[in-house]
Design a protein around this motif. Structure first.
Motif, short mmCIF file in Angstrom:
data_model
loop_
_atom_site.label_atom_id
_atom_site.label_comp_id
_atom_site.label_asym_id
_atom_site.label_seq_id
_atom_site.Cartn_x
_atom_site.Cartn_y
_atom_site.Cartn_z
N ARG A 28 118.83 -66.15 -45.14
CA ARG A 28 118.75 -67.43 -45.36
C ARG A 28 118.17 -67.63 -46.77
N LEU A 29 117.54 -66.84 -47.39
CA LEU A 29 117.15 -66.63 -48.76
C LEU A 29 118.19 -66.73 -49.58
N LEU A 30 119.12 -65.96 -49.39
CA LEU A 30 120.41 -65.95 -50.47
C LEU A 30 121.17 -67.16 -50.44
N THR A 31 120.98 -67.91 -49.42
CA THR A 31 122.09 -69.21 -49.32
C THR A 31 120.96 -70.25 -49.53
N GLY A 32 119.66 -70.07 -49.82
CA GLY A 32 118.75 -71.08 -50.28
C GLY A 32 118.41 -72.00 -48.85
N ARG A 33 118.70 -71.59 -47.82
CA ARG A 33 118.22 -72.32 -46.50
C ARG A 33 116.53 -72.10 -46.48
N GLN A 34 116.09 -71.00 -46.99
CA GLN A 34 114.75 -70.60 -46.95
C GLN A 34 114.39 -70.07 -48.47
N SER A 35 113.19 -70.74 -48.93
CA SER A 35 113.00 -70.27 -50.14
C SER A 35 111.76 -69.38 -50.24
N THR A 36 111.00 -68.96 -49.26
CA THR A 36 109.92 -68.12 -49.06
C THR A 36 109.93 -67.16 -48.05
N ALA A 37 108.94 -66.19 -48.17
CA ALA A 37 109.16 -65.30 -47.32
C ALA A 37 107.54 -64.59 -47.23
N ASP A 38 107.10 -64.07 -46.05
CA ASP A 38 105.99 -63.69 -46.00
C ASP A 38 105.65 -62.34 -46.93
N VAL A 39 104.26 -62.00 -47.15
CA VAL A 39 104.12 -61.01 -48.33
C VAL A 39 104.80 -59.66 -47.65
N ASP A 40 104.75 -59.41 -46.62
CA ASP A 40 105.16 -58.08 -46.07
C ASP A 40 106.59 -57.98 -46.23
N ASP A 41 107.61 -58.96 -46.17
CA ASP A 41 108.70 -59.07 -46.25
C ASP A 41 109.28 -59.01 -47.67
N ALA A 42 108.49 -59.98 -48.54
CA ALA A 42 108.83 -59.93 -49.87
C ALA A 42 108.36 -58.82 -50.46
N THR A 43 107.52 -57.81 -50.19
CA THR A 43 107.19 -56.54 -50.53
C THR A 43 108.28 -55.58 -50.33
N ALA A 44 108.69 -55.58 -49.04
CA ALA A 44 109.61 -54.79 -48.64
C ALA A 44 111.02 -54.74 -49.15
N LEU A 45 111.35 -56.03 -49.45
CA LEU A 45 112.71 -56.42 -50.41
C LEU A 45 112.70 -55.92 -51.66
N ALA A 46 111.28 -56.26 -52.37
CA ALA A 46 111.22 -55.66 -53.72
C ALA A 46 111.25 -54.20 -53.91
N GLU A 47 110.77 -53.68 -52.69
CA GLU A 47 110.81 -52.06 -52.94
C GLU A 47 112.11 -51.46 -52.76
N ALA A 48 112.83 -51.99 -51.79
CA ALA A 48 114.16 -51.80 -51.66
C ALA A 48 115.19 -51.86 -52.83
N LEU A 49 114.77 -53.04 -53.49
CA LEU A 49 115.60 -53.49 -54.67
C LEU A 49 115.10 -52.73 -55.97
N GLY A 50 113.80 -52.20 -55.98
CA GLY A 50 113.46 -51.56 -56.97
C GLY A 50 112.87 -52.54 -57.90
N SER A 51 112.47 -53.66 -57.52
CA SER A 51 112.20 -54.77 -58.37
C SER A 51 110.61 -55.19 -58.03
N ALA A 52 110.04 -55.91 -58.97
CA ALA A 52 108.75 -56.65 -58.69
C ALA A 52 109.04 -57.77 -57.74
N ILE A 53 108.15 -58.46 -57.14
CA ILE A 53 108.32 -59.46 -56.26
C ILE A 53 108.65 -60.58 -57.04
N LEU A 54 107.70 -61.22 -58.09
CA LEU A 54 107.71 -62.16 -58.67
C LEU A 54 109.51 -62.61 -59.30
N PRO A 55 110.18 -61.85 -59.87
CA PRO A 55 111.49 -62.26 -60.11
C PRO A 55 112.26 -62.53 -59.01
N LEU A 56 112.23 -61.84 -57.80
CA LEU A 56 113.04 -62.44 -56.65
C LEU A 56 112.58 -63.61 -56.16
N PHE A 57 111.49 -64.05 -56.21
CA PHE A 57 111.21 -65.62 -55.80
C PHE A 57 110.81 -66.64 -56.68
#
Length: 76
Positions: A28-57
């Motif tokens: 949903r995030l990749l296709t734009g059907r959803q533009s936000t995620a809760d802080v735990d999911d956003a943090t987990a995605l950023a850590e897995a990608l080796g990125s800060a949260i801000l550039p992802l969202f």
């Protein structure tokens, strides 16, 4: 998602496995059907990608920077 922060390519499936975030949310995030995620999911995605949260969202600074997801296969 060909070249994430740690240099490893991710499919939706492998990112879900690496982050613990559901494939559905990632799709949903990749296709734009959803533009936000809760802080735990956003943090987990950023850590897995080796990125800060801000550039992802953060929205793109120009229309030319909008990423396309047409090359992603959510069933990989």
């Amino acid at each position: 998602m060909q070249f994430p922060g740690r240099g490893r390519p991710f499919s939706v499936r492998t990112l879900a496995e690496a982050s613990g975030v559901s494939r559905g949310l990632i799709e949903r995030l990749l296709t734009g059907r959803q533009s936000t995620a809760d802080v735990d999911d956003a943090t987990a995605l950023a850590e897995a990608l080796g990125s800060a949260i801000l550039p992802l969202f953060a929205p793109p600074s120009s229309p030319d920077q909008i990423r396309t997801t047409q090359n992603l296969d959510p069933h990989e």
